[in-house]
Motif scaffolding. Sequence first.
Motif, short mmCIF file in Angstrom:
data_model
loop_
_atom_site.label_atom_id
_atom_site.label_comp_id
_atom_site.label_asym_id
_atom_site.label_seq_id
_atom_site.Cartn_x
_atom_site.Cartn_y
_atom_site.Cartn_z
N LEU A 38 13.73 -43.67 -67.61
CA LEU A 38 14.79 -44.48 -68.21
C LEU A 38 16.17 -43.93 -67.89
O LEU A 38 17.11 -44.69 -67.61
N LEU A 39 16.31 -42.62 -67.93
CA LEU A 39 17.61 -42.00 -67.67
C LEU A 39 18.03 -42.15 -66.21
O LEU A 39 19.22 -42.27 -65.91
N LEU A 163 9.23 -45.56 -82.23
CA LEU A 163 9.25 -45.03 -80.87
C LEU A 163 10.40 -45.66 -80.07
O LEU A 163 11.12 -44.97 -79.34
N GLY A 164 10.58 -46.97 -80.23
CA GLY A 164 11.69 -47.64 -79.56
C GLY A 164 13.03 -47.11 -80.03
O GLY A 164 13.96 -46.92 -79.23
N ILE A 170 17.96 -41.56 -77.71
CA ILE A 170 18.03 -40.62 -76.57
C ILE A 170 18.96 -41.18 -75.51
O ILE A 170 19.83 -40.47 -74.98
N LEU A 171 18.81 -42.45 -75.18
CA LEU A 171 19.68 -43.07 -74.19
C LEU A 171 21.12 -43.15 -74.68
O LEU A 171 22.07 -42.93 -73.92
N LEU A 177 27.82 -42.28 -76.41
CA LEU A 177 28.36 -43.41 -77.18
C LEU A 177 29.44 -42.95 -78.15
O LEU A 177 29.27 -41.96 -78.86
N THR A 178 30.56 -43.67 -78.17
CA THR A 178 31.66 -43.37 -79.09
C THR A 178 31.89 -44.57 -80.01
O THR A 178 31.49 -45.69 -79.68
N PRO A 179 32.55 -44.37 -81.14
CA PRO A 179 32.86 -45.51 -82.02
C PRO A 179 33.66 -46.60 -81.31
O PRO A 179 33.45 -47.78 -81.56
#
Length: 320
Positions: A38-39, A163-164, A170-171, A177-179
């Motif tokens: 995924l990464l 799990l999702g 993780i992604l 990610l920022t506000p």
Amino acid sequence: MDYKQVAENVFDTEIRGLTELRAALLADPSFGRAVELLLNRRGAIVITGMGKSGHIAKKIAATMSSTGSRAFFLHPGEASHGDMSIITPDEVIIVISNSGESKELSDIVAYAKRFGIPMIAITRAAESALVRAATVSIVMPDVPECCTIGKAPTTSMVQTLVLGDALTVILESANNLTPDMYRNWHPGGKLGASLVRVSDLMHTGADLPLVGEDDDFVAAVDVMGRPVRFGCAGVVGPSGKLTGIFTDGDIRRGVMSGLIGKKMREIMKLNPRAVPADTLAAEALRILNDNKIQTLFVTDANGAPVGIINFHDLLKAGIM
């Protein structure tokens, strides 16, 4: 029927399912390989499933998309009737199937194999056709379903959902990610409003009600009477720093105290409440409420006033 006992059994069974899932994932190298797929992908994440698994797949795709990972749900039936073309070799497919034998998924699985598209299987069936076809398989522990006949997908769906969420976060962490990023993707509703910053709402320039420390009472009243009224005037010192504030309340309280002719330095309140421009509007609202005030000045790194915001600005923006 003892409904409390039934509810307790559901909680206990599903908690057990999550506990065993956590232990299994942390010990299974396949989980790490799935994360790496995924990464390192170049395209989007395509998530599919049939029935209840499809509903969970939709939720996972929506949450991934909302946190910066391009993802979408592909219905197996629609894929078999023309939508398969949206999957390219740059994508990674996540296939969710409790049994690993859902016939409706066979076309997607065959397509992935034919064109060498990486495929992650999420299932409970370690010996299933899906596991044999997948690039990486995450096999969840087979904890009993908590429904009364042990058939309806309940515990297994909770496991898949969590799990999702784990994969999503993780992604999200990898995407830093920022506000501000999150707000850009959620411009509407309470989510967007909760992440608005003071800089987006504040009044600036000629609207700022400011006077100097050597200005007198009359000058302050004149500034406070401008068309855009905030019920106060900020007082600026020789260095340009906000040093005090004078309010409508000060006028009412001091009407008999001979204010006319006095300088601001004599009658202003010291150390007025102020916030930086990057303060979340929700935090500004908390400061207003905690201090029982209506208005906040906005200052730069040197303490100079650059804006002003009041309760009504926050109200109009839907912060409360």
